[in-house]
Design a protein around this motif. Structure first.
Motif, mmCIF file in Angstrom:
data_model
loop_
_atom_site.group_PDB
_atom_site.id
_atom_site.type_symbol
_atom_site.label_atom_id
_atom_site.label_comp_id
_atom_site.label_asym_id
_atom_site.label_seq_id
_atom_site.Cartn_x
_atom_site.Cartn_y
_atom_site.Cartn_z
ATOM 1 N N LYS A 103 0.748 -1.190 -0.066
ATOM 2 C CA LYS A 103 0.014 -0.176 -0.213
ATOM 3 C C LYS A 103 0.840 1.242 -0.014
ATOM 4 O O LYS A 103 0.600 2.042 -0.732
ATOM 5 N N ARG A 104 2.095 1.103 0.728
ATOM 6 C CA ARG A 104 2.932 2.220 0.778
ATOM 7 C C ARG A 104 3.673 2.600 -0.537
ATOM 8 O O ARG A 104 3.563 3.728 -0.999
ATOM 9 N N ASN A 151 2.343 1.663 -3.487
ATOM 10 C CA ASN A 151 1.355 2.098 -4.423
ATOM 11 C C ASN A 151 1.317 3.542 -4.362
ATOM 12 O O ASN A 151 1.176 4.487 -5.295
ATOM 13 N N THR A 152 1.199 4.198 -3.023
ATOM 14 C CA THR A 152 0.828 5.503 -2.752
ATOM 15 C C THR A 152 2.154 6.261 -3.145
ATOM 16 O O THR A 152 2.038 7.658 -4.139
ATOM 17 N N LYS A 190 2.232 6.470 -7.106
ATOM 18 C CA LYS A 190 1.316 7.519 -7.627
ATOM 19 C C LYS A 190 1.586 9.041 -7.426
ATOM 20 O O LYS A 190 1.673 9.899 -8.294
ATOM 21 N N THR A 191 2.192 9.218 -6.313
ATOM 22 C CA THR A 191 2.826 10.511 -6.193
ATOM 23 C C THR A 191 3.934 10.801 -7.041
ATOM 24 O O THR A 191 4.146 12.089 -7.651
#
Length: 127
Positions: free
Chosen positions: A54-55, A57-58, A61-62
């Motif tokens: 999850k980290r 993927n975030t 995206k950033t």
């Protein structure tokens, strides 16, 4: 086990052992300390891998939002290659001995590589 195979197995365990990510993560360390079976250890790694994924993927995206044009395409290409490498590398690590420790090594490899890649992507754009 042949001497060369024993050395290779020891090297893989050292590189992708079940405690690599646990050393810097108290919750994972606690889970691993109480894990009494291979399945429990793999479960500890899988749960933390979800957090790190999850980290990742975030951060991805950033990083994608921070780049444009060719640089953005390069990042996408690199990430796709990294996923292929991670999967192949961890499949290799998870098949070294033919024993049950392979499951732990494979899941630990996925966790370690995902956590490291999340760090890399976060550092790519800064705080």
């Amino acid at each position: 086990m042949k001497p060369k195979a024993l050395v290779a197995s020891a090297l893989l365990l050292a590189l992708c052992g079940p405690t690599s990510a646990a050393a810097s993560n108290p919750a994972l360390q606690k889970c691993m300390d109480s894990a009494n079976t291979t399945a429990a250890m793999v479960g500890c790694n899988a749960n933390e891998t979800k957090v790190q994924d999850k980290r990742l993927n975030t951060a991805y995206k950033t990083a994608m939002a921070a780049h444009e044009g060719a640089r953005k395409q390069q990042l996408q290409d690199v990430q796709r290659l990294w996923i292929k490498y991670r999967d192949a590398n961890c499949a290799f690590a998870g098949s070294a001995t033919g024993g049950s420790i392979d499951q732990v090594n494979g899941s630990s490899c996925l966790l370690d590589m995902t956590q490291t890649r999340a760090d890399e992507l976060e550092n790519l754009v800064g705080p």
